[in-house]
Design an enzyme around this catalytic site. Structure first.
Site, PDB file in Angstrom:
ATOM      1  N   ARG A  77      -8.764 -51.951  11.709  1.00  7.86           N
ATOM      2  CA  ARG A  77      -9.435 -51.003  12.507  1.00  7.86           C
ATOM      3  C   ARG A  77      -8.824 -49.438  12.209  1.00  7.86           C
ATOM      4  O   ARG A  77      -7.852 -49.218  11.769  1.00  7.86           O
ATOM      5  CB  ARG A  77      -9.128 -51.417  13.978  1.00  7.86           C
ATOM      6  CG  ARG A  77      -9.643 -52.768  14.446  1.00  7.86           C
ATOM      7  CD  ARG A  77     -10.387 -52.731  15.769  1.00  7.86           C
ATOM      8  NE  ARG A  77     -11.024 -51.583  16.106  1.00  7.86           N
ATOM      9  CZ  ARG A  77     -10.807 -51.018  17.128  1.00  7.86           C
ATOM     10  NH1 ARG A  77      -9.957 -51.478  18.152  1.00  7.86           N
ATOM     11  NH2 ARG A  77     -11.355 -49.963  17.447  1.00  7.86           N
ATOM     12  N   GLU A 105      12.832 -43.536  10.248  1.00  4.91           N
ATOM     13  CA  GLU A 105      11.718 -43.700  11.237  1.00  4.91           C
ATOM     14  C   GLU A 105      10.394 -43.284  10.351  1.00  4.91           C
ATOM     15  O   GLU A 105      10.404 -42.391   9.639  1.00  4.91           O
ATOM     16  CB  GLU A 105      11.738 -42.535  12.374  1.00  4.91           C
ATOM     17  CG  GLU A 105      10.451 -42.477  13.284  1.00  4.91           C
ATOM     18  CD  GLU A 105      10.679 -41.396  14.220  1.00  4.91           C
ATOM     19  OE1 GLU A 105      12.061 -40.763  14.350  1.00  4.91           O
ATOM     20  OE2 GLU A 105       9.861 -41.063  14.995  1.00  4.91           O
ATOM     21  N   TYR A 111      -5.420 -44.574   9.778  1.00  3.76           N
ATOM     22  CA  TYR A 111      -4.449 -45.384   9.171  1.00  3.76           C
ATOM     23  C   TYR A 111      -4.478 -45.789   8.073  1.00  3.76           C
ATOM     24  O   TYR A 111      -3.666 -46.448   7.425  1.00  3.76           O
ATOM     25  CB  TYR A 111      -4.017 -46.435  10.451  1.00  3.76           C
ATOM     26  CG  TYR A 111      -3.736 -46.003  11.627  1.00  3.76           C
ATOM     27  CD1 TYR A 111      -2.311 -44.998  11.749  1.00  3.76           C
ATOM     28  CD2 TYR A 111      -4.449 -46.087  12.863  1.00  3.76           C
ATOM     29  CE1 TYR A 111      -2.302 -44.481  12.975  1.00  3.76           C
ATOM     30  CE2 TYR A 111      -3.810 -45.642  14.060  1.00  3.76           C
ATOM     31  CZ  TYR A 111      -2.984 -44.534  14.092  1.00  3.76           C
ATOM     32  OH  TYR A 111      -2.566 -44.292  15.519  1.00  3.76           O
ATOM     33  N   PRO A 127       3.685 -51.662  18.532  1.00  5.15           N
ATOM     34  CA  PRO A 127       2.432 -52.115  18.864  1.00  5.15           C
ATOM     35  C   PRO A 127       1.147 -51.664  18.201  1.00  5.15           C
ATOM     36  O   PRO A 127       1.179 -50.636  18.018  1.00  5.15           O
ATOM     37  CB  PRO A 127       2.329 -51.636  20.201  1.00  5.15           C
ATOM     38  CG  PRO A 127       3.510 -50.706  20.515  1.00  5.15           C
ATOM     39  CD  PRO A 127       4.516 -51.015  19.460  1.00  5.15           C
ATOM     40  N   ASN A 128       0.327 -52.456  17.935  1.00  5.66           N
ATOM     41  CA  ASN A 128      -1.209 -52.299  17.382  1.00  5.66           C
ATOM     42  C   ASN A 128      -0.817 -52.178  15.643  1.00  5.66           C
ATOM     43  O   ASN A 128      -1.874 -52.230  15.074  1.00  5.66           O
ATOM     44  CB  ASN A 128      -1.565 -51.265  18.123  1.00  5.66           C
ATOM     45  CG  ASN A 128      -2.054 -51.454  19.309  1.00  5.66           C
ATOM     46  OD1 ASN A 128      -2.650 -52.104  19.730  1.00  5.66           O
ATOM     47  ND2 ASN A 128      -1.607 -50.347  20.364  1.00  5.66           N
ATOM     48  N   ASN A 139       8.937 -48.342  12.158  1.00  4.84           N
ATOM     49  CA  ASN A 139       7.766 -47.392  12.771  1.00  4.84           C
ATOM     50  C   ASN A 139       7.511 -48.097  14.272  1.00  4.84           C
ATOM     51  O   ASN A 139       6.865 -49.146  14.528  1.00  4.84           O
ATOM     52  CB  ASN A 139       6.384 -47.725  12.148  1.00  4.84           C
ATOM     53  CG  ASN A 139       5.186 -46.894  12.557  1.00  4.84           C
ATOM     54  OD1 ASN A 139       4.932 -46.289  13.712  1.00  4.84           O
ATOM     55  ND2 ASN A 139       4.031 -46.609  11.718  1.00  4.84           N
ATOM     56  N   ARG A 150      -1.429 -34.234  15.186  1.00 10.90           N
ATOM     57  CA  ARG A 150      -2.067 -34.916  15.985  1.00 10.90           C
ATOM     58  C   ARG A 150      -2.018 -34.487  17.596  1.00 10.90           C
ATOM     59  O   ARG A 150      -1.601 -33.116  17.639  1.00 10.90           O
ATOM     60  CB  ARG A 150      -1.976 -36.297  15.983  1.00 10.90           C
ATOM     61  CG  ARG A 150      -2.304 -36.974  14.653  1.00 10.90           C
ATOM     62  CD  ARG A 150      -2.137 -38.226  14.285  1.00 10.90           C
ATOM     63  NE  ARG A 150      -2.928 -39.191  15.188  1.00 10.90           N
ATOM     64  CZ  ARG A 150      -2.896 -40.309  15.545  1.00 10.90           C
ATOM     65  NH1 ARG A 150      -1.959 -41.169  14.885  1.00 10.90           N
ATOM     66  NH2 ARG A 150      -3.761 -41.106  16.175  1.00 10.90           N
ATOM     67  N   ALA A 157       3.334 -46.349  19.391  1.00  9.47           N
ATOM     68  CA  ALA A 157       3.340 -45.436  20.510  1.00  9.47           C
ATOM     69  C   ALA A 157       4.721 -45.480  21.139  1.00  9.47           C
ATOM     70  O   ALA A 157       4.875 -44.532  21.941  1.00  9.47           O
ATOM     71  CB  ALA A 157       1.993 -46.058  21.222  1.00  9.47           C
ATOM     72  N   HIS A 191       6.295 -42.844  10.110  1.00  9.72           N
ATOM     73  CA  HIS A 191       4.783 -42.792  10.625  1.00  9.72           C
ATOM     74  C   HIS A 191       3.644 -42.727   9.657  1.00  9.72           C
ATOM     75  O   HIS A 191       4.058 -41.749   8.552  1.00  9.72           O
ATOM     76  CB  HIS A 191       4.621 -41.697  11.934  1.00  9.72           C
ATOM     77  CG  HIS A 191       5.524 -41.778  12.914  1.00  9.72           C
ATOM     78  ND1 HIS A 191       5.439 -42.692  13.884  1.00  9.72           N
ATOM     79  CD2 HIS A 191       6.666 -41.116  12.995  1.00  9.72           C
ATOM     80  CE1 HIS A 191       6.500 -42.663  14.525  1.00  9.72           C
ATOM     81  NE2 HIS A 191       7.241 -41.711  14.175  1.00  9.72           N
TER      82      HIS A 191
HETATM   83  O1  CA2 Z   1       1.230 -42.843  12.504  1.00  8.33           O
HETATM   84  C1  CA2 Z   1       2.100 -43.876  12.941  1.00  8.33           C
HETATM   85  O2  CA2 Z   1       2.212 -44.477  12.292  1.00  8.33           O
HETATM   86  C2  CA2 Z   1       2.019 -44.013  14.544  1.00  8.33           C
HETATM   87  O3  CA2 Z   1       3.128 -44.492  14.770  1.00  8.33           O
HETATM   88  C3  CA2 Z   1       0.863 -45.012  15.123  1.00  8.33           C
HETATM   89  C4  CA2 Z   1       0.776 -45.360  16.231  1.00  8.33           C
HETATM   90  C5  CA2 Z   1       0.752 -44.093  16.915  1.00  8.33           C
HETATM   91  O4  CA2 Z   1       0.739 -44.241  18.359  1.00  8.33           O
HETATM   92  C6  CA2 Z   1       1.919 -42.989  16.822  1.00  8.33           C
HETATM   93  O5  CA2 Z   1       1.542 -41.966  17.481  1.00  8.33           O
HETATM   94  C7  CA2 Z   1       1.852 -42.805  15.401  1.00  8.33           C
HETATM   95  C8  CA2 Z   1      -0.471 -46.217  16.476  1.00  8.33           C
HETATM   96  C9  CA2 Z   1      -0.497 -47.406  15.808  1.00  8.33           C
HETATM   97  C10 CA2 Z   1      -1.758 -48.155  16.090  1.00  8.33           C
HETATM   98  O6  CA2 Z   1      -2.272 -48.773  14.901  1.00  8.33           O
HETATM   99  C11 CA2 Z   1      -3.430 -49.032  14.744  1.00  8.33           C
HETATM  100  C12 CA2 Z   1      -3.675 -49.389  13.488  1.00  8.33           C
HETATM  101  C13 CA2 Z   1      -5.057 -49.527  13.354  1.00  8.33           C
HETATM  102  C14 CA2 Z   1      -5.891 -49.677  14.325  1.00  8.33           C
HETATM  103  C15 CA2 Z   1      -5.674 -49.544  15.510  1.00  8.33           C
HETATM  104  C16 CA2 Z   1      -4.291 -48.808  15.641  1.00  8.33           C
END
Ligand code: CA2
Length: 139
Positions: A13, A93, A18, A5-6, A69, A102, A72, A95
């Protein structure tokens, strides 16, 4: 390669966390890298847990390995843990961020016990490292 997700918002964003690379950029780079290594890759991203589980189940018979990946869902999903266990495939896996630097709620992963390798904090390059590892692991 499965993204949770996201991650469709990558490069659009929160670049301070990221980075500026989009998911489409990452997919293009991995497709080219995989071709050089003699593999074909398929890609999916979903914001829905069940869709991610369906993709893992499909990979069981269609793929040699999984780069994931789970975003969340990493920190919440017993269902993804179980799906990866049933897949019986090598799993990397990935990230983008170093989750251990974090918030404490990001320090636990339901996915890592099912992973052959875990890469965190290398940004978009983490996916390339994952593919290089997986190709050598598969021989
Ligand atoms: O660091 C990572 O790749 C995560 O898997 C990213 C997840 C986070 O919940 C994990 O703890 C670590 C969040 C992905 C959200 O991606 C976005 C990208 C751009 C803007 C907003 C969110």
């Amino acid at each position: 390669m499965i993204n949770g997700p996201n991650l469709n918002l990558l490069g659009v964003r929160k670049p301070e966390i990221y980075g500026h690379t989009t998911l489409a950029d990452i997919e293009a780079a991995l497709r080219a890298q995989a071709a050089k290594l003699g593999y074909k890759m398929s890609f999916m991203q979903s914001n829905h847990e069940g869709d991610l589980i369906d993709a893992i189940q499909a990979a069981r018979t269609a793929s040699a390995g999984i780069i994931i990946n789970p975003a969340a869902y990493t920190h919440t999903s017993v269902a993804l843990h179980d799906a990866l266990e049933s897949a019986e495939l090598p799993v990397v896996e990935v990230h983008l961020s170093n989750v251990h630097k974090r918030e404490p709620f990001r320090h636990h992963s339901y996915i890592s016990p099912q992973a052959t390798a875990v890469i965190a904090g290398a940004g978009a390059q983490g996916y390339e490292l994952a593919l290089a590892f997986l190709a050598r692991h598969l021989g």
